[in-house]
Write a protein that holds these residues in place. Structure first.
Motif, mmCIF file in Angstrom:
data_model
loop_
_atom_site.group_PDB
_atom_site.id
_atom_site.type_symbol
_atom_site.label_atom_id
_atom_site.label_comp_id
_atom_site.label_asym_id
_atom_site.label_seq_id
_atom_site.Cartn_x
_atom_site.Cartn_y
_atom_site.Cartn_z
ATOM 1 N N ILE A 165 45.315 60.913 46.715
ATOM 2 C CA ILE A 165 43.913 60.799 46.327
ATOM 3 C C ILE A 165 43.581 59.406 45.818
ATOM 4 O O ILE A 165 42.574 58.816 46.174
ATOM 5 C CB ILE A 165 43.573 61.847 45.239
ATOM 6 N N VAL A 166 44.455 58.866 44.960
ATOM 7 C CA VAL A 166 44.216 57.557 44.381
ATOM 8 C C VAL A 166 45.547 56.925 43.983
ATOM 9 O O VAL A 166 46.432 57.608 43.464
ATOM 10 C CB VAL A 166 43.274 57.652 43.152
ATOM 11 N N SER A 167 45.698 55.641 44.267
ATOM 12 C CA SER A 167 46.893 54.897 43.879
ATOM 13 C C SER A 167 46.450 53.567 43.293
ATOM 14 O O SER A 167 45.723 52.821 43.946
ATOM 15 C CB SER A 167 47.818 54.653 45.082
ATOM 16 N N TYR A 168 46.874 53.311 42.062
ATOM 17 C CA TYR A 168 46.387 52.105 41.401
ATOM 18 C C TYR A 168 47.357 51.624 40.335
ATOM 19 O O TYR A 168 48.256 52.340 39.889
ATOM 20 C CB TYR A 168 45.027 52.370 40.744
ATOM 21 N N TYR A 169 47.131 50.371 39.939
ATOM 22 C CA TYR A 169 47.772 49.785 38.766
ATOM 23 C C TYR A 169 46.651 49.273 37.874
ATOM 24 O O TYR A 169 45.678 48.680 38.350
ATOM 25 C CB TYR A 169 48.695 48.629 39.151
ATOM 26 N N LEU A 170 46.771 49.504 36.575
ATOM 27 C CA LEU A 170 45.730 49.120 35.628
ATOM 28 C C LEU A 170 46.377 48.489 34.404
ATOM 29 O O LEU A 170 47.409 48.975 33.928
ATOM 30 C CB LEU A 170 44.932 50.354 35.200
ATOM 31 N N GLU A 171 45.770 47.404 33.886
ATOM 32 C CA GLU A 171 46.287 46.785 32.677
ATOM 33 C C GLU A 171 45.150 46.290 31.793
ATOM 34 O O GLU A 171 44.013 46.087 32.250
ATOM 35 C CB GLU A 171 47.248 45.642 32.993
ATOM 36 N N GLU A 172 45.468 46.105 30.520
ATOM 37 C CA GLU A 172 44.478 45.743 29.508
ATOM 38 C C GLU A 172 44.946 44.527 28.725
ATOM 39 O O GLU A 172 46.124 44.388 28.420
ATOM 40 C CB GLU A 172 44.269 46.922 28.564
ATOM 41 N N SER A 173 43.986 43.648 28.398
ATOM 42 C CA SER A 173 44.299 42.446 27.627
ATOM 43 C C SER A 173 43.198 42.204 26.600
ATOM 44 O O SER A 173 42.024 42.499 26.850
ATOM 45 C CB SER A 173 44.418 41.235 28.550
ATOM 46 N N PHE A 174 43.583 41.687 25.438
ATOM 47 C CA PHE A 174 42.602 41.365 24.405
ATOM 48 C C PHE A 174 42.399 39.856 24.295
ATOM 49 O O PHE A 174 41.899 39.368 23.290
ATOM 50 C CB PHE A 174 43.025 41.959 23.059
ATOM 51 N N ASP A 175 42.775 39.124 25.347
ATOM 52 C CA ASP A 175 42.422 37.715 25.453
ATOM 53 C C ASP A 175 41.008 37.622 26.027
ATOM 54 O O ASP A 175 40.321 38.610 26.194
ATOM 55 C CB ASP A 175 43.404 36.985 26.373
ATOM 56 N N GLY A 176 40.580 36.444 26.357
ATOM 57 C CA GLY A 176 39.266 36.264 26.947
ATOM 58 C C GLY A 176 38.238 35.795 25.938
ATOM 59 O O GLY A 176 38.467 35.807 24.733
ATOM 60 N N GLU A 177 37.082 35.404 26.444
ATOM 61 C CA GLU A 177 36.038 34.824 25.599
ATOM 62 C C GLU A 177 35.582 35.763 24.494
ATOM 63 O O GLU A 177 35.288 35.340 23.375
ATOM 64 C CB GLU A 177 34.839 34.432 26.471
ATOM 65 N N PHE A 178 35.528 37.069 24.789
ATOM 66 C CA PHE A 178 35.060 38.031 23.812
ATOM 67 C C PHE A 178 36.155 39.038 23.447
ATOM 68 O O PHE A 178 35.891 40.210 23.204
ATOM 69 C CB PHE A 178 33.820 38.759 24.337
ATOM 70 N N GLY A 179 37.397 38.550 23.411
ATOM 71 C CA GLY A 179 38.531 39.411 23.119
ATOM 72 C C GLY A 179 38.475 40.053 21.744
ATOM 73 O O GLY A 179 39.121 41.084 21.501
ATOM 74 N N ASN A 180 37.716 39.473 20.827
ATOM 75 C CA ASN A 180 37.565 40.072 19.496
ATOM 76 C C ASN A 180 36.554 41.207 19.491
ATOM 77 O O ASN A 180 36.452 41.962 18.505
ATOM 78 C CB ASN A 180 37.142 39.008 18.477
ATOM 79 N N LEU A 181 35.807 41.361 20.591
ATOM 80 C CA LEU A 181 34.789 42.400 20.671
ATOM 81 C C LEU A 181 35.178 43.550 21.601
ATOM 82 O O LEU A 181 34.776 44.689 21.387
ATOM 83 C CB LEU A 181 33.462 41.796 21.167
ATOM 84 N N HIS A 182 35.944 43.240 22.650
ATOM 85 C CA HIS A 182 36.345 44.281 23.596
ATOM 86 C C HIS A 182 37.530 43.781 24.413
ATOM 87 O O HIS A 182 37.856 42.591 24.393
ATOM 88 C CB HIS A 182 35.190 44.660 24.528
ATOM 89 N N SER A 183 38.165 44.690 25.115
ATOM 90 C CA SER A 183 39.305 44.310 25.956
ATOM 91 C C SER A 183 38.857 43.980 27.368
ATOM 92 O O SER A 183 37.780 44.396 27.817
ATOM 93 C CB SER A 183 40.339 45.444 26.002
ATOM 94 N N SER A 184 39.675 43.195 28.064
ATOM 95 C CA SER A 184 39.467 42.897 29.481
ATOM 96 C C SER A 184 40.398 43.774 30.310
ATOM 97 O O SER A 184 41.576 43.929 29.971
ATOM 98 C CB SER A 184 39.770 41.419 29.773
ATOM 99 N N ILE A 185 39.874 44.334 31.376
ATOM 100 C CA ILE A 185 40.632 45.237 32.236
ATOM 101 C C ILE A 185 40.832 44.604 33.610
ATOM 102 O O ILE A 185 39.888 44.071 34.197
ATOM 103 C CB ILE A 185 39.902 46.584 32.402
ATOM 104 N N SER A 186 42.062 44.646 34.098
ATOM 105 C CA SER A 186 42.372 44.192 35.460
ATOM 106 C C SER A 186 43.019 45.343 36.210
ATOM 107 O O SER A 186 43.832 46.080 35.641
ATOM 108 C CB SER A 186 43.336 42.997 35.431
ATOM 109 N N GLY A 187 42.659 45.496 37.482
ATOM 110 C CA GLY A 187 43.219 46.612 38.229
ATOM 111 C C GLY A 187 43.437 46.309 39.692
ATOM 112 O O GLY A 187 42.849 45.374 40.251
ATOM 113 N N TYR A 188 44.295 47.093 40.291
ATOM 114 C CA TYR A 188 44.546 47.026 41.724
ATOM 115 C C TYR A 188 44.495 48.446 42.276
ATOM 116 O O TYR A 188 45.191 49.344 41.789
ATOM 117 C CB TYR A 188 45.910 46.421 42.023
#
Length: 247
Positions: free
Chosen positions: A152-175
């Protein structure tokens, strides 16, 4: 840099529209000509640049009023509810699909699934401007990661608290394996091996390092929600095909 390119493209298209409008004015009434000019401008922007789609995404950010979603995209293309009660809404653009989760009438998380032709502005993301199409390892600071493989679905997902607004929310990267470009290698076997190691409770740093060095980002987002909640917002193959049919 992105803004300079954006302004240059807009200026060129404006000049083109001005020339076309003068020709149309010479052939017909001024009101009809101006209206035609505006239409030509909108069509040119949509067909030859990513500006309109990026302008829409610029209006969407974490903790913004959820009302901005329908103001920007119209009614949701698809709505579903998780087993934990979160309502996930999907909105369509000609160059991407965005899935959103709101809390207390504010946007709490969203994921953007671009088409292969779309280059979103990700300058504020932890991965920076070179995000979509680049390996996960381009960002070396991650807090959470997970992989799932199924029919049905195959993915990789990761989270980082770097980035311009890392103090406000996390950045998500996925494949997502089914979102890969034509001719691009499938990383299903690598995802499956990592997924199985996680199910067995095995921390395999070398496998994770290999996965991140090979697997490219093909969707991204931002969040203030628990990491596992985001996984419900990832499009399945059937959902992607169904929503795309209406775009």
């Amino acid at each position: 840099m992105f803004n300079n390119v954006k302004d240059n493209l807009r200026n060129k298209i404006t000049q083109l529209v001005a020339v076309v409008s003068l020709v149309v004015i010479a052939l017909g009434g001024i009101n009809d000509s101006l209206e035609a000019g505006y239409k030509i401008y909108d069509i040119a922007l949509s067909n030859f640049t990513d500006l309109p789609s990026n302008d829409k995404l610029d209006k969407i950010y974490i903790r913004a009023s959820e009302g901005v979603l329908e103001e920007t995209f119209g009614a949701p293309s698809y709505i579903k509810e998780t087993s934990m009660g979160e309502v996930i809404k999907y909105f369509s653009d000609s160059k991407f699909i965005i899935s959103t989760i709101s809390k207390n009438n504010a946007i709490a998380a969203f994921l953007v699934f671009p088409t292969t032709q779309f280059k979103p502005n990700t300058a504020s993301h932890a991965g920076g401007e070179n995000l979509i199409g680049f390996p996960m390892s381009s960002n070396d600071q991650i807090s959470n990661s997970n992989a799932i493989t199924s029919n049905i679905v195959s993915y990789y997902l990761e989270e980082s608290f770097d980035g311009e607004f890392g103090n406000l929310h996390s950045s998500i990267s996925g494949y997502s394996d089914f979102l890969r470009k034509d001719g691009e290698d499938s990383y299903y076997d690598l995802l499956n091996e990592f997924s199985e190691s996680q199910l067995l409770g095995i921390e395999n740093e070398e496998l994770l390092k290999e996965l991140r060095s090979k697997v490219p980002v093909n969707f991204y987002g931002y969040s203030i929600l628990p990491f596992n909640v985001l996984e419900y917002a990832i499009l399945t193959r059937s959902e992607y095909d169904l929503i795309n049919r209406s775009i």
